[in-house]
Design a protein around this motif. Structure first.
Motif, PDB file in Angstrom:
ATOM      1  N   PRO A   1      38.525  29.812  44.856  1.00 39.70           N
ATOM      2  CA  PRO A   1      39.264  30.756  44.017  1.00 39.70           C
ATOM      3  C   PRO A   1      38.525  31.118  42.726  1.00 39.70           C
ATOM      4  N   ARG A   2      38.707  32.370  42.326  1.00 42.62           N
ATOM      5  CA  ARG A   2      38.164  32.870  41.051  1.00 42.62           C
ATOM      6  C   ARG A   2      39.173  33.826  40.457  1.00 42.62           C
ATOM      7  N   LEU A   3      39.350  33.772  39.137  1.00 42.99           N
ATOM      8  CA  LEU A   3      40.289  34.649  38.442  1.00 42.99           C
ATOM      9  C   LEU A   3      39.539  35.875  37.936  1.00 42.99           C
TER      10      LEU A   3
ATOM     11  N   ARG B   1      46.415  42.201  33.708  1.00 43.50           N
ATOM     12  CA  ARG B   1      46.566  42.069  35.149  1.00 43.50           C
ATOM     13  C   ARG B   1      45.362  41.318  35.711  1.00 43.50           C
ATOM     14  N   PHE B   2      45.648  40.437  36.657  1.00 43.52           N
ATOM     15  CA  PHE B   2      44.600  39.602  37.236  1.00 43.52           C
ATOM     16  C   PHE B   2      44.720  39.569  38.756  1.00 43.52           C
TER      17      PHE B   2
ATOM     18  N   ASN C   1      43.039  28.652  30.627  1.00 48.78           N
ATOM     19  CA  ASN C   1      42.304  29.079  29.430  1.00 48.78           C
ATOM     20  C   ASN C   1      41.878  30.537  29.516  1.00 48.78           C
ATOM     21  N   GLU C   2      41.497  30.967  30.722  1.00 51.01           N
ATOM     22  CA  GLU C   2      40.973  32.317  30.878  1.00 51.01           C
ATOM     23  C   GLU C   2      42.017  33.386  30.581  1.00 51.01           C
ATOM     24  N   VAL C   3      43.279  33.111  30.853  1.00 54.43           N
ATOM     25  CA  VAL C   3      44.334  34.061  30.521  1.00 54.43           C
ATOM     26  C   VAL C   3      44.492  34.167  29.010  1.00 54.43           C
ATOM     27  N   ARG C   4      44.489  33.032  28.329  1.00 57.52           N
ATOM     28  CA  ARG C   4      44.571  33.055  26.857  1.00 57.52           C
ATOM     29  C   ARG C   4      43.375  33.802  26.266  1.00 57.52           C
TER      30      ARG C   4
ATOM     31  N   PHE D   1      40.532  27.367  34.637  1.00 54.01           N
ATOM     32  CA  PHE D   1      40.989  27.816  35.949  1.00 54.01           C
ATOM     33  C   PHE D   1      40.304  27.049  37.069  1.00 54.01           C
ATOM     34  N   ALA D   2      39.017  26.778  36.943  1.00 51.28           N
ATOM     35  CA  ALA D   2      38.283  26.077  37.997  1.00 51.28           C
ATOM     36  C   ALA D   2      38.894  24.695  38.265  1.00 51.28           C
ATOM     37  N   THR D   3      39.321  24.025  37.209  1.00 49.96           N
ATOM     38  CA  THR D   3      39.931  22.706  37.367  1.00 49.96           C
ATOM     39  C   THR D   3      41.277  22.813  38.077  1.00 49.96           C
ATOM     40  N   LEU D   4      42.073  23.800  37.680  1.00 50.97           N
ATOM     41  CA  LEU D   4      43.367  24.014  38.317  1.00 50.97           C
ATOM     42  C   LEU D   4      43.198  24.403  39.789  1.00 50.97           C
TER      43      LEU D   4
END
Length: 373
Positions: free
Chosen positions: A79-81, A114-115, A187-190, A337-340
């Protein structure tokens, strides 16, 4: 005569969706999820038809980004955001995917992020996440924060609402919805919020927004099985704080809203309370309420009785104190995100794939909304 015809159309549409009049309010007779989906079906079909002009010609190309279940090797999922950019294939894919939800999904209001959650292992779409401005007053959220009206006015800009969140098949069958839910707290969303909005000055308050402290969302169909007990690192990511009062405008998003809005525009004054908000009506709810009054229908028809569970996602240990204005620095939760994603894969995706192989049955062609042309 035109009003009488529109009044009858409103009542007929509500009846077709399964609603009955109980005094001055709407009733559904059951809160079973199948019945709830059925009452949303007409609004969803209307939304799909409205989108035909902009998306139908792209459908075959967009479907190529949806995986067939048989091609998925769970161990390869990576997965990647991806943040959606305007006027890109990603934006078209986001718009297309949200049309498949079992409840009508808005395009979001005001500020938007949006993601896409993308599977690099198979180069396919896994899910979507959309954030937008929250409503000003939401009782359960406001009680959790503990703020007063002035505190809310000053720091509501530090809150976003997830207006759409979930996985697409076949990843949904592998509990991909839990991954997208976890992504909301990452973190990436923040960071994306800070790039887009943290240094912007709010129109009404005239102050810089600052960091994102809280995300809210509501369940689609009553009590949620997706968000409840969703935990990482010993803490619940989504916290249930109550239920909505069961009101909203979705029962009128079924083909009659445009005529309701025309009626209101012709016969009512605009309601925006601040010049910076524009010169029209504040929102669709206000349009529906005014239209009901003009048609001689009870304004309480805005209460459809479908209560949704309200969740908050604190993005910092001191999120509530920050939103009350008691401190100016957030103690951010560090959730890459990578950890989640790795946690989701080992905790949910791989075990589900081993015990239930029904995800392999899904064929992307079954997702087609419009006939080939």
């Amino acid at each position: 005569m035109i009003r009488d015809e529109l009044r009858q159309r409103v009542l007929a549409q509500l009846g077709e969706q399964g609603f009955t009049l109980e005094g001055c309010r709407l009733g559904l007779g059951s809160d079973e999820k199948a019945r709830l989906r059925a009452c949303h079906e007409k609004a969803c079909r209307h939304q799909i038809e409205r989108a035909r002009g902009g998306l139908a010609r792209h459908e075959t190309r967009l479907l190529a980004h949806i995986a067939n279940g048989a091609e998925i090797e769970p161990a390869r999922i990576a997965p990647r955001l991806v943040e959606v950019q305007s006027e890109t294939t990603g934006e078209l894919l986001f718009r297309y995917a949200r049309l498949h939800w079992s409840v009508p999904v808005s395009a979001g209001y005001g500020r938007r992020l949006r993601f896409l959650v993308w599977d690099d292992g198979h180069d396919r779409l896994m899910g979507i996440l959309g954030l937008a401005d929250p409503v000003f007053a939401l009782g359960s959220r406001d009680a959790w924060v503990g703020w007063n009206r002035e505190q809310r006015r000053m720091r509501l800009a530090n809150v976003m609402d997830a207006f759409v969140l979930g996985a697409v098949p076949p990843y949904a069958q592998l509990l991909g919805g839990k991954l997208v839910a976890l992504a909301a707290a990452c973190n990436e969303v923040r960071a994306a919020f800070e790039r887009r909005y943290a240094e912007k000055t709010t129109l009404i308050g005239g102050r810089q927004t600052g960091p994102l402290a809280l995300i809210t969302t509501t369940s689609a169909l009553g009590r949620s099985s997706l968000y409840n007990r969703l935990a990482f690192g010993g803490r619940h990511i989504f916290q249930s704080v109550g239920f909505t009062r069961g009101s909203g405008d979705f029962p009128f998003m079924n083909g009659v809203y445009r005529d309701l809005r025309r009626l209101v525009a012709e016969e009512s004054a605009a309601t925006a309370k601040h010049a910076q908000w524009g010169t029209g009506f504040r929102n669709r709810r206000e349009v529906v309420l005014k239209a009901l009054g003009l048609l001689g229908l009870p304004r309480d028809l805005i209460y459809h009785g479908i209560a949704r569970e309200v969740f908050v996602v604190p993005l910092a240990e001191n999120a509530a104190a920050f939103l009350r204005g008691e401190c100016d620095d957030l103690q951010d939760c560090d959730l890459p995100f990578a950890t989640l994603a790795e946690y989701w894969k080992t905790r949910w995706a791989l075990p589900r794939a081993q015990r239930d192989e029904r995800y392999k049955i899904f064929e992307r062609e079954s997702w087609r909304l419009w006939a080939k042309t």
